[in-house]
Design an enzyme around this catalytic site. Structure first.
Site, PDB file in Angstrom:
ATOM      1  N   GLN A 144       5.064  -2.571 -14.066  1.00 57.59           N
ATOM      2  CA  GLN A 144       5.815  -3.744 -14.507  1.00 57.59           C
ATOM      3  C   GLN A 144       5.180  -4.366 -15.747  1.00 57.59           C
ATOM      4  OE1 GLN A 144       8.813  -4.740 -13.307  1.00 57.59           O
ATOM      5  NE2 GLN A 144       8.605  -2.831 -12.179  1.00 57.59           N
ATOM      6  N   HIS A 199       3.563  -2.601  22.640  1.00 65.47           N
ATOM      7  CA  HIS A 199       3.459  -2.450  21.183  1.00 65.47           C
ATOM      8  C   HIS A 199       4.865  -2.447  20.628  1.00 65.47           C
ATOM      9  CE1 HIS A 199      -0.744  -1.309  20.335  1.00 65.47           C
ATOM     10  NE2 HIS A 199      -0.725  -0.797  21.549  1.00 65.47           N
ATOM     11  N   HIS A 242       0.344  -3.422  28.417  1.00 66.14           N
ATOM     12  CA  HIS A 242       0.635  -4.075  27.140  1.00 66.14           C
ATOM     13  C   HIS A 242       1.870  -3.470  26.480  1.00 66.14           C
ATOM     14  CE1 HIS A 242      -1.861  -0.650  25.880  1.00 66.14           C
ATOM     15  NE2 HIS A 242      -1.304  -0.757  24.690  1.00 66.14           N
ATOM     16  N   TYR A 267       2.697  -0.300  -9.032  1.00 60.84           N
ATOM     17  CA  TYR A 267       3.937  -1.000  -9.348  1.00 60.84           C
ATOM     18  C   TYR A 267       3.667  -2.152 -10.314  1.00 60.84           C
ATOM     19  CZ  TYR A 267       8.023  -3.983  -8.751  1.00 60.84           C
ATOM     20  OH  TYR A 267       9.120  -4.768  -8.980  1.00 60.84           O
TER      21      TYR A 267
END
Length: 145
Positions: A131, A64, A62, A127
């Site tokens: 804000q 990644h 495989h 965050y």
């Protein structure tokens, strides 16, 4: 603005994906020269497509890939290009693989797994709270004026 973000003409972005895909029948064939061909193919196709390889790990059965993909690019388009072009390159470079009856013209299994690698959820909440607080402060300043 943190350096983790990239810029386009009207967009600031950080679209990072973790993508995993496998050879047909999950054969453990991604070794040696085949592995090197897959790695170099991924690097060059991603670069040509405007994508940035963050991490790449090719295992025998495989792949990644952690990659930054501009928001104007489709993940399915990128994977179609990666799997298609690398498959052609592998069959040209390693002609003996084409002779095996189980490959047909397909080196990779159908499909892939993709997941977004995003900001930490706590960081986003902080965050948003920040804000919201900044917005309240602005509103209060405007009321004073």
């Amino acid at each position: 603005m943190s350096s983790r973000f990239r810029k386009l003409s009207h967009t600031i972005w950080h679209c990072q994906y973790h993508i995993v895909w496998v050879p047909k029948y999950r054969f453990r064939i991604l070794r040696g020269a085949v592995k090197s061909a897959v790695e170099s193919g991924i690097q060059s196709i991603c670069g040509y497509s405007g994508c940035e390889v963050v991490e790449l790990n090719v295992q025998p059965d495989h792949v990644h890939l952690v990659v930054l993909v501009p928001p104007k690019k489709s993940i399915s388009e990128l994977l179609g290009r990666l799997k298609g072009q690398i498959s052609m390159k592998i069959f040209q470079q390693f002609r003996e693989l084409r002779k095996k009856p189980y490959w047909g013209n397909h080196f990779w299994a159908k499909g892939y797994c993709v997941d977004t690698v995003g900001l930490d959820a706590d960081m986003i909440r902080r965050y948003v709270r920040y804000q919201e607080e900044k917005e309240r402060q602005l509103e209060q300043l405007q009321l004073v004026d």
